[in-house]
Write an enzyme that holds these catalytic residues in place. Structure first.
Site, mmCIF file in Angstrom:
data_model
loop_
_atom_site.group_PDB
_atom_site.id
_atom_site.type_symbol
_atom_site.label_atom_id
_atom_site.label_comp_id
_atom_site.label_asym_id
_atom_site.label_seq_id
_atom_site.Cartn_x
_atom_site.Cartn_y
_atom_site.Cartn_z
ATOM 1 N N ASP A 20 0.825 -1.215 0.000
ATOM 2 C CA ASP A 20 0.000 0.000 0.000
ATOM 3 C C ASP A 20 0.863 1.271 0.000
ATOM 4 O OD1 ASP A 20 -2.387 1.384 -0.039
ATOM 5 O OD2 ASP A 20 -2.558 1.446 2.138
ATOM 6 N N HIS A 65 2.262 3.769 -8.969
ATOM 7 C CA HIS A 65 2.074 2.345 -9.273
ATOM 8 C C HIS A 65 3.260 1.827 -10.090
ATOM 9 C CE1 HIS A 65 -1.827 2.334 -7.502
ATOM 10 N NE2 HIS A 65 -2.360 3.163 -8.382
ATOM 11 N N LEU A 123 10.283 -20.641 -5.427
ATOM 12 C CA LEU A 123 9.373 -19.730 -4.727
ATOM 13 C C LEU A 123 8.019 -19.750 -5.417
ATOM 14 C CD1 LEU A 123 8.742 -17.298 -2.791
ATOM 15 C CD2 LEU A 123 9.583 -15.805 -4.606
HETATM 16 C C1 IPE Z 1 -5.416 -2.649 -0.146
HETATM 17 O O1 IPE Z 1 -5.071 -1.334 -0.315
HETATM 18 C C2 IPE Z 1 -5.408 -3.353 -1.459
HETATM 19 C C3 IPE Z 1 -4.109 -3.513 -2.091
HETATM 20 C C4 IPE Z 1 -2.960 -3.160 -1.625
HETATM 21 C C5 IPE Z 1 -4.151 -4.157 -3.361
HETATM 22 P P1 IPE Z 1 -6.177 -0.194 -0.459
HETATM 23 O O2 IPE Z 1 -5.430 1.084 -0.505
HETATM 24 O O3 IPE Z 1 -7.075 -0.492 -1.573
HETATM 25 O O4 IPE Z 1 -6.962 -0.342 0.905
HETATM 26 P P2 IPE Z 1 -7.973 0.673 1.593
HETATM 27 O O5 IPE Z 1 -9.028 0.997 0.571
HETATM 28 O O6 IPE Z 1 -7.184 1.882 1.981
HETATM 29 O O7 IPE Z 1 -8.478 -0.066 2.776
HETATM 30 C C1 IPE Z 2 -1.769 0.181 -3.265
HETATM 31 O O1 IPE Z 2 -1.480 1.533 -3.331
HETATM 32 C C2 IPE Z 2 -1.880 -0.426 -4.629
HETATM 33 C C3 IPE Z 2 -3.241 -0.762 -5.026
HETATM 34 C C4 IPE Z 2 -4.298 -0.736 -4.281
HETATM 35 C C5 IPE Z 2 -3.399 -1.153 -6.404
HETATM 36 P P1 IPE Z 2 -2.641 2.610 -3.311
HETATM 37 O O2 IPE Z 2 -2.990 2.925 -4.729
HETATM 38 O O3 IPE Z 2 -3.744 2.195 -2.445
HETATM 39 O O4 IPE Z 2 -1.876 3.843 -2.683
HETATM 40 P P2 IPE Z 2 -2.473 4.885 -1.661
HETATM 41 O O5 IPE Z 2 -2.884 4.123 -0.448
HETATM 42 O O6 IPE Z 2 -3.625 5.544 -2.345
HETATM 43 O O7 IPE Z 2 -1.339 5.807 -1.401
HETATM 44 MG MG MG Z 3 -4.118 2.499 -0.427
#
Ligand code: IPE
Ligand code: IPE
Ligand code: MG
Length: 224
Positions: free
Chosen positions: A12, A29, A122
């Site tokens: 995240d 990303h 892995l």
């Molecule tokens: C969780 O992250 C999902 C992934 C890392 C793929 P999110 O950023 O989507 O989670 P929330 O919405 O903050 O809970």
């Molecule tokens: C996690 O990073 C990746 C995915 C959910 C695809 P986020 O896109 O949720 O990044 P933040 O939390 O908005 O910074």
């Molecule tokens: Mg996020």
């Protein structure tokens, strides 16, 4: 020292990183993929056999279409470019979650799984369109349909991670303390580390530090 067979990671913080450094969530990303490669290499070095990476949740469909399209394009390009390399590293790729994407991406995911299915160093479980509640409900439906005996040992066979031991260690980057519908059943006894760094800033050193800390935890499992 605690054994470590399976690490699960909620990757995240890409969006915030991208906005801060490149004025674009999508760039976050893109940079996040570098961390994915670093962590895969280190996981092999550490002789860990299973790595589950949360890449897209069932809730992530709530995001703007532009970001979703970018994410899947990124995944497609990554697989096209790197699957040979993953294969050479003897990595087995397994998708968990429902493969409900474009025909092209579905085909690529299936062929990537097939190509690497015999590999043994892995196993990477890539959680894509994955949601733990959906997974559990699907398992309940199947076990009832099969008239199978409902107990823990049987039930785990119906989860999408049936091929994988439960994670002993779960890491979430991005300074947020929640599980966001990830491996709720499987993480019942996982040691959980919430890491402040955003995913693109997370590196091997941070990962090794967490592993070291994990290895020294007194894991009780209800005992004293
Ligand atoms: C969780 O992250 C999902 C992934 C890392 C793929 P999110 O950023 O989507 O989670 P929330 O919405 O903050 O809970
Ligand atoms: C996690 O990073 C990746 C995915 C959910 C695809 P986020 O896109 O949720 O990044 P933040 O939390 O908005 O910074
Ligand atoms: Mg996020």
């Amino acid at each position: 020292m605690n054994p470590l067979n399976h690490v699960a990671i909620i990757m995240d913080g890409n969006g915030r990183w991208g906005l801060k450094h490149k004025n674009s969530r999508n760039e976050g990303h893109r940079f996040g993929l570098n961390t994915v490669e670093k962590i895969i290499k280190e996981t092999i070095k550490q002789k860990i056999r299973y790595l589950t990476l949360y890449a897209f949740s069932t809730e992530n469909w709530n995001r703007p279409k532009k970001e979703i399209d970018y994410l899947f394009k990124l995944l497609e390009n990554f697989l096209l470019k790197k699957i040979q390399d993953l294969n050479k590293q003897n990595i087995k790729l397994k998708i968990i979650g429902s493969k409900k994407f474009s025909k092209k991406l579905n085909k690529l995911l299936i062929s990537s799984e097939k190509k690497t299915s015999k590999n043994t160093t892995l196993q990477i479980n890539l959680a894509l369109n994955y949601g733990s509640k959906f997974e559990i409900l699907s398992a309940v439906k199947k076990i009832i349909k099969n008239k199978d005996i409902i107990n823990e040992k049987n039930f785990r066979k119906y989860l999408q991670t049936n091929h994988t031991p439960d994670p002993e260690l779960l890491i979430r980057t991005g300074n947020t303390k929640r599980l966001s519908n990830f491996l709720l059943w499987q993480s019942a006894y996982a040691e959980i580390f919430f890491e402040k760094k955003l995913w693109p800033d997370f590196n091997e050193k941070d990962y090794i530090n967490i592993i070291k800390k994990y290895k020294r935890i007194k894991r009780n499992f209800g005992n004293i």
